[in-house]
Scaffold this active site. Sequence first.
Site, PDB file in Angstrom:
ATOM      1  CB  SER A 123      -0.919   0.039   1.178  1.00 31.10           C
ATOM      2  OG  SER A 123      -1.866   0.791   1.066  1.00 31.10           O
ATOM      3  CG  ASP A 180      -7.352  -2.720  -2.998  1.00 29.42           C
ATOM      4  OD1 ASP A 180      -7.592  -1.913  -2.130  1.00 29.42           O
ATOM      5  OD2 ASP A 180      -5.905  -3.054  -2.990  1.00 29.42           O
ATOM      6  CG  HIS A 195      -5.697  -2.756   0.798  1.00 28.63           C
ATOM      7  ND1 HIS A 195      -5.223  -2.143  -0.490  1.00 28.63           N
ATOM      8  CD2 HIS A 195      -4.674  -2.076   1.600  1.00 28.63           C
ATOM      9  CE1 HIS A 195      -4.189  -1.292  -0.386  1.00 28.63           C
ATOM     10  NE2 HIS A 195      -4.098  -1.277   1.165  1.00 28.63           N
TER      11      HIS A 195
END
Length: 184
Positions: free
Chosen positions: A74, A137, A164
Amino acid sequence: MPPNKAVIVPGNGAGDVEHSNWYGWVKKELNKIPDMSCLLRNMPDPITARESVWFPFMEQELQCDQDTVIIGHSSGAVAAMRYAETHKVYALVLVGAYTSDLGDENEQESGYFNRPWLWEEIKANCRHIVQFGSADDPFLPWSEQQAVADGLGSQLHKYSDRGHFQSLHFPELVSAILSIHVGV
């Protein structure tokens, strides 16, 4: 020579990273590989993840260098990409990577999205670029993840059911690192 070190750069807001998502499990698995060590540390400025704070930490504390595989998740993937614009690293393994601040004020404050991406410099500074992304996601549209793959020409592992990537295990990531380590 194969890389001898992996460093996990977590996403922002992860809390105690040893017990967050797959990070601790991957660290344990990578440390089983002969002649490989994996570092995982709580990052300074863990909410905003400012480039001005994370880069010195990556250089001085985590010692990310030309023998390091940086595993970024991320905002950690974004930090890894920006880091590789100006630093040689052995490889990048990007999980849930993206290219814009997504209209989020916290992301804007991080400092990563105020200039164009230097895709060619990143590619020149890495031997391998592996990317994991998922079409479902909830935080990142697929177009953002695809833009990273297009810009970097990464080895893309696309999923439709991983969200995610916040599970407790991530064997595909370990396999990707092992392939890089043994030169497959």
